[in-house]
Design a protein around this motif. Structure first.
Motif, mmCIF file in Angstrom:
data_model
loop_
_atom_site.group_PDB
_atom_site.id
_atom_site.type_symbol
_atom_site.label_atom_id
_atom_site.label_comp_id
_atom_site.label_asym_id
_atom_site.label_seq_id
_atom_site.Cartn_x
_atom_site.Cartn_y
_atom_site.Cartn_z
ATOM 1 N N LYS A 257 0.832 -1.206 0.000
ATOM 2 C CA LYS A 257 0.000 0.000 0.000
ATOM 3 C C LYS A 257 0.867 1.257 0.000
ATOM 4 C CE LYS A 257 -3.960 -2.199 2.253
ATOM 5 N NZ LYS A 257 -4.836 -2.188 1.077
ATOM 6 N N LEU A 258 1.962 1.236 0.728
ATOM 7 C CA LEU A 258 2.854 2.393 0.747
ATOM 8 C C LEU A 258 3.470 2.650 -0.626
ATOM 9 C CD1 LEU A 258 4.641 1.920 4.193
ATOM 10 C CD2 LEU A 258 3.185 3.837 3.525
ATOM 11 N N GLN A 259 3.682 1.595 -1.385
ATOM 12 C CA GLN A 259 4.242 1.752 -2.723
ATOM 13 C C GLN A 259 3.195 2.233 -3.730
ATOM 14 O OE1 GLN A 259 5.919 -2.084 -3.619
ATOM 15 N NE2 GLN A 259 7.702 -1.805 -2.298
ATOM 16 N N GLN A 260 1.956 1.783 -3.570
ATOM 17 C CA GLN A 260 0.937 2.039 -4.579
ATOM 18 C C GLN A 260 0.071 3.261 -4.281
ATOM 19 O OE1 GLN A 260 -1.284 -1.603 -4.693
ATOM 20 N NE2 GLN A 260 0.402 -2.807 -5.529
ATOM 21 N N TYR A 261 -0.157 3.580 -3.011
ATOM 22 C CA TYR A 261 -1.083 4.644 -2.657
ATOM 23 C C TYR A 261 -0.384 6.004 -2.618
ATOM 24 C CZ TYR A 261 -4.495 1.100 -1.126
ATOM 25 O OH TYR A 261 -5.400 0.066 -1.070
ATOM 26 N N LYS A 262 -1.185 7.059 -2.735
ATOM 27 C CA LYS A 262 -0.689 8.416 -2.545
ATOM 28 C C LYS A 262 -0.640 8.712 -1.053
ATOM 29 C CE LYS A 262 -0.442 9.584 -6.913
ATOM 30 N NZ LYS A 262 0.871 9.785 -7.562
ATOM 31 N N LYS A 263 0.470 9.256 -0.592
ATOM 32 C CA LYS A 263 0.683 9.476 0.836
ATOM 33 C C LYS A 263 0.856 10.964 1.107
ATOM 34 C CE LYS A 263 4.149 6.904 0.063
ATOM 35 N NZ LYS A 263 3.707 6.464 -1.284
ATOM 36 N N PHE A 264 0.187 11.463 2.145
ATOM 37 C CA PHE A 264 0.337 12.882 2.471
ATOM 38 C C PHE A 264 0.355 13.095 3.970
ATOM 39 C CE2 PHE A 264 -4.289 12.532 2.645
ATOM 40 C CZ PHE A 264 -4.671 13.441 3.620
ATOM 41 N N MET A 265 0.894 14.228 4.377
ATOM 42 C CA MET A 265 0.926 14.641 5.767
ATOM 43 C C MET A 265 0.915 16.171 5.819
ATOM 44 S SD MET A 265 4.964 14.047 6.789
ATOM 45 C CE MET A 265 4.767 14.831 8.398
ATOM 46 N N PHE A 266 0.516 16.720 6.980
ATOM 47 C CA PHE A 266 0.548 18.163 7.192
ATOM 48 C C PHE A 266 1.350 18.455 8.456
ATOM 49 C CE2 PHE A 266 -2.716 18.318 4.048
ATOM 50 C CZ PHE A 266 -2.700 19.612 3.544
ATOM 51 N N VAL A 267 2.117 19.542 8.422
ATOM 52 C CA VAL A 267 2.987 19.899 9.538
ATOM 53 C C VAL A 267 2.698 21.336 9.978
ATOM 54 C CG1 VAL A 267 4.804 18.288 8.841
ATOM 55 C CG2 VAL A 267 4.839 20.630 7.960
ATOM 56 N N ARG A 268 3.357 21.730 11.078
ATOM 57 C CA ARG A 268 3.107 23.057 11.644
ATOM 58 C C ARG A 268 4.353 23.540 12.371
ATOM 59 N NH1 ARG A 268 -2.198 24.248 15.495
ATOM 60 N NH2 ARG A 268 -2.281 26.522 15.181
ATOM 61 N N GLU A 269 4.496 24.849 12.495
ATOM 62 C CA GLU A 269 5.620 25.406 13.238
ATOM 63 C C GLU A 269 5.629 24.789 14.638
ATOM 64 O OE1 GLU A 269 8.457 28.039 15.164
ATOM 65 O OE2 GLU A 269 6.514 27.370 15.884
ATOM 66 N N PRO A 270 6.737 24.128 15.035
ATOM 67 C CA PRO A 270 6.730 23.312 16.269
ATOM 68 C C PRO A 270 6.337 24.056 17.541
ATOM 69 C CG PRO A 270 8.627 22.771 14.908
ATOM 70 C CD PRO A 270 7.984 23.961 14.276
ATOM 71 N N PHE A 271 6.862 25.261 17.758
ATOM 72 C CA PHE A 271 6.541 25.974 18.993
ATOM 73 C C PHE A 271 5.073 26.425 19.005
ATOM 74 C CE2 PHE A 271 10.932 27.491 20.716
ATOM 75 C CZ PHE A 271 11.313 26.170 20.847
ATOM 76 N N VAL A 272 4.541 26.782 17.845
ATOM 77 C CA VAL A 272 3.125 27.157 17.760
ATOM 78 C C VAL A 272 2.254 25.935 18.040
ATOM 79 C CG1 VAL A 272 1.300 28.034 16.241
ATOM 80 C CG2 VAL A 272 3.598 29.020 16.135
ATOM 81 N N ARG A 273 2.684 24.810 17.551
ATOM 82 C CA ARG A 273 1.930 23.562 17.783
ATOM 83 C C ARG A 273 1.865 23.234 19.280
ATOM 84 N NH1 ARG A 273 4.069 17.971 17.284
ATOM 85 N NH2 ARG A 273 2.256 16.586 17.422
#
Length: 435
Positions: A257-273
């Motif tokens: 699945k990791l090879q075939q699927y589209k993978k995404f993530m979202f991040v944020r400024e660490p101190f604001v998080r």
């Protein structure tokens, strides 16, 4: 044929398939009509050269096109898109470009070339993905180059830092995906209907994205009918077991699945998080977090030996952990024991493992609106769902008021703890807090 008037110098022999070609010499050049000579050239020399050159050109175009298709972040990726239906021309539609002759050549190459068919089928005729595609929007303009370049830059930064032979330490204790235990893959969610994997990072609009994953996967239903509007999904169902987790599959299936699927993530400024996590879990308050973390914080760092047993009693008495207590608790955890940190303030690099998992899309909270539209269009689901507005968002400028009151050695230690998040995802180092 040699039409020179004299034969002072003989031509070296010409070989075809190891045999010398017989040469002819004629003085009667004028007896051959120009029309005959032109036809002779076109039927022999030109046809051979054209076929060879076009074959080379076609193969190079095909190779280049395949590389662009595989690289979602490539600025020209939008030139090639899957056809919404019919699968004519082997799954390619015309690009949003004036370079039609180039595209037609590539398209014909895919259709007519037996040599290239296997790889094309592997990319676009995977039987597991065959029935997942839905009709998607037809856009009159391509995705802006600025957004494509933004993705390219983010992914390249991650790749370069992770691919530094481990000298920078971004890989952590896991060199490959196979090394990561299942317990540390608990943030990867799967939509098998559309071939999507989402690694959620708490306090980065993860509630909204989980709702979208539930709608896309149709994993949660009411009276047998799946939810169609993400906002209709009760919050108590969002963070439960309504979505399929990647680590529930065996290792072989996970890797496929990791090879075939589209993978995404979202991040944020660490101190604001961190500010967002504190405000949500302790300032506003949740019973679980108060009992699990708040009471120990008050006892150890708030000099309160007998804190109230419930959040309601604590709020009534005006006794809640301060931001300073929260930061002290985080700094008390050894850096190598990051798994002891709750996912709401654990480092993003340790939640999603971007050095071991090659993400197709990396979004940021700071550019959420543009990134969300880009991502949903890239995934061909922008006609099904859209990202709503998030409420009570922590202001990025709050770092200038929340952190200066902390001792400078705490701030430096805290930055060191989240340094990899800052560097890997391209966030500016908060120098004003470290000096």
């Amino acid at each position: 044929m040699d039409f020179r008037r004299s034969r002072s110098q003989a031509h070296p022999p010409v070989y075809i398939s190891g045999a010398a070609v017989e040469q002819f010499w004629s003085k009667r050049r004028s007896s051959l009509l120009p029309r005959i000579l032109v036809n002779f050239y076109r039927c022999t020399i030109e046809s051979i050269l054209t076929t060879v050159c076009m074959d080379i050109y076609r193969k190079r175009c095909l190779g280049r096109a395949r590389n662009i298709i595989k690289d979602v972040s490539h600025p020209n990726h939008g030139l090639f898109t899957l056809l919404p239906s019919g699968r004519s021309d082997h799954g390619y539609s015309e690009p949003h470009s004036k370079n039609v002759s180039y595209f037609n050549l590539v398209k014909k190459g895919f259709v007519n070339s037996d040599e290239e068919t296997d790889e094309e089928d592997e990319l676009f005729e995977n039987p597991e993905l065959e029935n997942r595609r839905c009709e998607w929007k037809t856009h009159s303009s391509p995705i802006p180059l600025e957004l494509k370049h933004r993705q390219y830059a983010r992914k390249k930064l991650v790749h370069d830092l992770c691919d530094s032979n481990g000298t920078l330490g971004f890989n952590g204790k896991w060199q490959t995906f196979d090394d990561i235990p299942n317990g540390e893959l608990g943030n990867l969610l799967v939509d098998d209907r559309h071939g999507i994997i989402y690694c959620y990072v708490p306090k980065v609009a993860c509630t909204q994205w989980k709702r979208i994953m539930i709608v896309l996967s149709e994993s949660l239903k009411v009276n047998g009918v799946p939810y169609r509007d993400p906002l209709d999904i009760p919050v108590e169902h969002v963070h439960g077991n309504s979505i399929q987790y990647l680590n529930k599959y065996d290792r072989t299936v996970m890797k496929q699945k990791l090879q075939q699927y589209k993978k995404f993530m979202f991040v944020r400024e660490p101190f604001v998080r961190l500010i967002s996590a504190y405000r949500n879990k302790f300032q506003s308050g949740e019973e679980y977090f108060y009992k699990r973390y708040g009471i120990p914080m008050l006892k150890r760092y708030g000099a309160i030996s007998n804190p109230p047993e419930s959040l309601e009693e604590a709020k009534a008495a005006g006794i809640v952990p301060t931001f300073s207590n929260f930061i002290q608790y985080i700094l008390s955890i050894p850096a190598e024991k990051y798994e002891w940190l709750d996912e709401h303030w654990r480092q993003m690099i340790h939640l999603c493992h971007p050095c071991q998992i090659d993400y197709d899309f990396i979004g940021k909270m700071e550019t959420m609106e543009e990134d969300a539209a880009h991502l949903l269009r890239m995934l061909h689901v922008d006609n099904i769902v859209h990202l709503g507005k998030s409420g009570n968002k922590t202001d990025e400028n709050w770092t200038k008021t929340w952190y200066p009151n902390l001792p400078i050695d705490w701030r430096r230690k805290l930055y060191k703890l989240y340094e990899k998040d800052y560097k890997l995802f391209g966030y500016q180092v908060p120098e004003y807090l470290l000096h």
